[in-house]
Design an enzyme around this catalytic site. Sequence first.
Site, PDB file in Angstrom:
ATOM      1  N   GLY A 187       0.815  -1.231   0.000  1.00 27.86           N
ATOM      2  CA  GLY A 187       0.000   0.000   0.000  1.00 27.86           C
ATOM      3  C   GLY A 187       0.834   1.261   0.000  1.00 27.86           C
ATOM      4  N   ASP A 210       4.412  -4.380  -7.189  1.00 23.02           N
ATOM      5  CA  ASP A 210       3.811  -3.160  -6.649  1.00 23.02           C
ATOM      6  C   ASP A 210       4.405  -1.914  -7.301  1.00 23.02           C
ATOM      7  OD1 ASP A 210       6.059  -4.243  -5.063  1.00 23.02           O
ATOM      8  OD2 ASP A 210       5.945  -2.351  -4.002  1.00 23.02           O
ATOM      9  N   ASN A 211       5.451  -2.098  -8.092  1.00 23.48           N
ATOM     10  CA  ASN A 211       6.057  -0.970  -8.799  1.00 23.48           C
ATOM     11  C   ASN A 211       5.806  -1.053 -10.300  1.00 23.48           C
ATOM     12  OD1 ASN A 211       7.024   0.051  -6.394  1.00 23.48           O
ATOM     13  ND2 ASN A 211       9.022  -0.916  -6.584  1.00 23.48           N
ATOM     14  N   ARG A 234       3.860  13.893  -7.531  1.00 23.43           N
ATOM     15  CA  ARG A 234       3.868  13.164  -8.795  1.00 23.43           C
ATOM     16  C   ARG A 234       2.500  13.292  -9.448  1.00 23.43           C
ATOM     17  NH1 ARG A 234       6.047   7.234  -6.976  1.00 23.43           N
ATOM     18  NH2 ARG A 234       4.137   6.936  -5.790  1.00 23.43           N
ATOM     19  N   ARG A 239      -1.415  -0.023  -9.629  1.00 29.31           N
ATOM     20  CA  ARG A 239      -0.317  -0.950  -9.894  1.00 29.31           C
ATOM     21  C   ARG A 239      -0.861  -2.363 -10.053  1.00 29.31           C
ATOM     22  NH1 ARG A 239       3.729   1.860  -6.690  1.00 29.31           N
ATOM     23  NH2 ARG A 239       2.891   3.958  -6.423  1.00 29.31           N
ATOM     24  N   ARG A 294       3.793   5.968   2.023  1.00 27.11           N
ATOM     25  CA  ARG A 294       4.243   7.367   2.137  1.00 27.11           C
ATOM     26  C   ARG A 294       3.780   8.193   0.950  1.00 27.11           C
ATOM     27  NH1 ARG A 294      10.646   7.455   0.880  1.00 27.11           N
ATOM     28  NH2 ARG A 294      10.742   5.705  -0.564  1.00 27.11           N
ATOM     29  N   LYS A 302       4.494  12.343  -2.421  1.00 24.70           N
ATOM     30  CA  LYS A 302       5.317  11.237  -1.921  1.00 24.70           C
ATOM     31  C   LYS A 302       6.210  11.785  -0.814  1.00 24.70           C
ATOM     32  CE  LYS A 302       8.487   7.590  -3.454  1.00 24.70           C
ATOM     33  NZ  LYS A 302       9.012   6.909  -4.642  1.00 24.70           N
TER      34      LYS A 302
END
Length: 524
Positions: free
Chosen positions: A101, A273-274, A194, A201, A104, A124
């Site tokens: 999750g 997750d990326n 961002r 994702r 940050r 972020k």
Amino acid sequence: MIALPFDNRFVAELPGDPDDSPRRRQVLGAAWSPARPTPVAAPRLLAHAREVAALVGLGEGDVRAPWFAEVFGGNALLPGMRPYAACYGGHQFGHWAGQLGDGRAITLGEVVNHAGERWELQLKGAGPTPYSRTADGRAVLRSSIREFLCSEAMHHLGIPTTRALSVVTTGEDVVRDMFYDGHPRPEPGAVVCRVAPSFVRFGNFEIFAARGDHENLARLADFTIDRDFPHLRGVADPAARRAAWLAEVCERTARMAVHWMRVGFVHGVMNTDNMSILGLTIDYGPYGWLDDFDPHWTPNTTDAQGRRYRFAAQPAIAQWNLVRLAEALHPLFGADEPLHAALDRFHDVFTAEYAAMTRAKFGLRDDGEATAALMHDGYLLLHAARADHTNFFRALGEVDAAPADDDAGALALLGDVFYDDAARDAQAAALAAWLRRWHAAVAAEPADARRARHHAVNPRYVLRNYLAQEAIDLAEAGDPSRVLELLELVRRPYDEQPGRERFAARRPEWAREKAGCSMLSCSS
Ligand code: AMP
Ligand code: MG
């Protein structure tokens, strides 16, 4: 403060967590949790990307206004923002890691701009969320500058990526053990904003699948298709629509991987997750750029042993990640066939695009076996001779006359692209012979036309690791000017930029083993 047109579909249409506290927990049955940025002591704007500001409807006057740093440092919200942290899981380094999750990252809202484009604004480093686990939700200035500059560098190289609006310093320190060697120290903190159409994702789907929550899995898939793949709305049959969607995700991921291989980018942490569902480059952590061409290189010290995410492995890892996504989506199909068809799409698109990309990189047009052999030999020699990846290819585009008969004369055409005299000398004869072969293959095309084609795919400037580190060192000492200059540099990566030649230089010797210049940890 400005009024931006927010239309927060993610939180409006997907189930949310009823608990709005940042207490760390497993979040079940929800795609997101409410999460407010934690205010910081002294937010100050360090840098911003004006094109990205314009995309989201902010002018230069807005950026200079005092509220800008307050909002994009996490101290204030604009009217209409509904901040949240997304719930996702992931496979990290080949293993299922459970719930991860946004630990940050906090999305502020979705802006719809004058052109009707939807842009999600996400901070972020804005403080803890329910997904922060044992960490602090913060980010250090060095990693924030790296994410900011690289997002924009990738965009201007023509590579799908999340964008970056701003870097705001917080006036607070963040404690990090940069080398994971038991020596934590305080570092300046920062918040990056961002910007992307979606930050969803592969892991957002995996977490529902892992928990057997097929209802929310279907909701998230259909939401994603409707919001982010609107051209698929016309596919009337729902099963066919989902199949077309997954195939498109595979295709986009393949194209992204080809681009990375083209410019020598190594992501460094290709965990699921990326991996963006839109095929965007996302989560700039210990990424790096090839200096000398070494297919086995990884910038990530955490991965130095297994080298799972080394340069040459990226396409296969992208495919492995897509298989994890397909597995997660299996319950939506109840059949293997559409999943296999989608994964085949990855293979087909990657194979065709990679071959076309390498031909373009070498300036070759014929796609016969001789061309394939020439390129293969070229890559082997690049490696053996320890040549700079970016500068070798750029130099090829400048070669006009036929290479000389003597080897030294032939190699002189390439200029100073070698890192190791002994390696270069050992390969001199083979390289010179290769150059003559290559020149014979391209000589039929007028030099000007060839150069134009060549330079359109072979950048003059990439965000070399040492360049980013120099900018970080200066910024940490209070001087952001180099960050701003590199931002200007990366806006036109394919153009010669008189006066900025030094930024095209291959990695200097001092940077070979320096932290941040050759290897990075995940500490950020
Ligand atoms: P990454 O390796 O940066 O992709 O992060 C993996 C997971 O760790 C994600 O769930 C992140 O949100 C989380 N994470 C990384 N750094 C921090 C931090 N400083 N505070 C809270 N969560 C973090
Ligand atoms: Mg991540």
